[in-house]
Design an enzyme around this catalytic site. Sequence first.
Site, mmCIF file in Angstrom:
data_model
loop_
_atom_site.group_PDB
_atom_site.id
_atom_site.type_symbol
_atom_site.label_atom_id
_atom_site.label_comp_id
_atom_site.label_asym_id
_atom_site.label_seq_id
_atom_site.Cartn_x
_atom_site.Cartn_y
_atom_site.Cartn_z
ATOM 1 N N ARG A 157 -8.791 36.521 -12.752
ATOM 2 C CA ARG A 157 -7.361 36.255 -12.647
ATOM 3 C C ARG A 157 -6.615 37.550 -12.345
ATOM 4 O O ARG A 157 -6.915 38.599 -12.922
ATOM 5 C CB ARG A 157 -6.833 35.681 -13.969
ATOM 6 C CG ARG A 157 -7.175 34.213 -14.157
ATOM 7 C CD ARG A 157 -6.401 33.342 -13.165
ATOM 8 N NE ARG A 157 -6.706 31.930 -13.283
ATOM 9 C CZ ARG A 157 -7.550 31.258 -12.490
ATOM 10 N NH1 ARG A 157 -8.212 31.860 -11.544
ATOM 11 N NH2 ARG A 157 -7.718 29.957 -12.655
ATOM 12 N N HIS B 275 -7.690 34.281 -2.859
ATOM 13 C CA HIS B 275 -8.018 33.409 -4.005
ATOM 14 C C HIS B 275 -8.849 32.195 -3.558
ATOM 15 O O HIS B 275 -8.519 31.051 -3.876
ATOM 16 C CB HIS B 275 -6.752 32.959 -4.750
ATOM 17 C CG HIS B 275 -7.044 32.458 -6.134
ATOM 18 N ND1 HIS B 275 -6.188 32.609 -7.201
ATOM 19 C CD2 HIS B 275 -8.130 31.791 -6.633
ATOM 20 C CE1 HIS B 275 -6.704 32.057 -8.281
ATOM 21 N NE2 HIS B 275 -7.896 31.546 -7.966
#
Length: 320
Positions: free
Chosen positions: A235, A283
């Site tokens: 993250r 991502h």
Amino acid sequence: MKDLLVDVKFSLNDGRALFSQSLPDRNVVFWDPERPQNLDWDSILYGLLWKPDIAVLQGLERAKILFSAGAGVDHLLTGDRASYLPKDVPIVRFVDPTLTQRMSEWVCLQCLSHLRRSMEYARFQSNAMWQELQTPLARQVNVGVMGLGELGRDAALKLRALGFNVLGWSRTKKALENVKTFDADHLEPFLNQCDMIVGLLPLTEQTQGLFSYPLFKKLRQGVLPHGPVFINAGRGGSQREEDVLRALDDGILGGVSLDVFEHEPLSGDNPLWHHDKAILTPHNASVSDSRALAAYIGNQIHRFEEGKPLENVVEIDRQY
Ligand code: OXD
């Protein structure tokens, strides 16, 4: 009726058709924020969610299970949504070989790219330069995988199979064949031995901002000719991008591969885009496969209704 409500903020491709196969006897409702009044919330027992609208969380108060459409659950447990999350409704994460395999592919690709100095060779090629660089053998390089959940364990074992010397770090100590593991209290001795670190950590209070300049300074210097490498597909909230840039510029880090960012999408003027020691991906190191997701949800709902225990349930206190 035992309806499933779907509110995921990414494309499920042919989601309707896939759910009609995995849950043929159910009414699967796709959330439409324009027509919330058409929903009979009492009939909805299950929610499949990715960054759901607050109205959906409020409506699912009496649901039996909430499913996260990805491996992570910070989209539910942190930020504005956290306070609207129905209490006492179990949350189940998506865990699937498709997700795990994709992540391991990305991690192995990044470790090999930095080992074999592919960014430098790409520059040589664009200048038509016939030039060789020294590289150590994978077995001389210590790669530390941080986060030994499903994704981290698989990546660690695949890196091992490629010949890297692999270390592992996790909140509580885990056992993994041929991998030297450390727990949260032994971060410093772990880092001191690592030439590359791979972040596969969930975003929690403990991991927020963890990858910072002081942490990078603890990595082992001298084995990788260009300096230690930081790789992150966990993250973005776990890393401080200002510190990443500073460490790249003063040689504390020799390279980075980042798939996640503090703010996504990464803004066009972020200097990381053009940094010659950085590899960036949007991502998508691993993405949820719609077919696998629909099959997983169908399977979990059937298990639950047969009275079997739920799998991959999130522990709210530890935040993953
Ligand atoms: C996930 C993600 O959590 O894609 O699965 O970030």
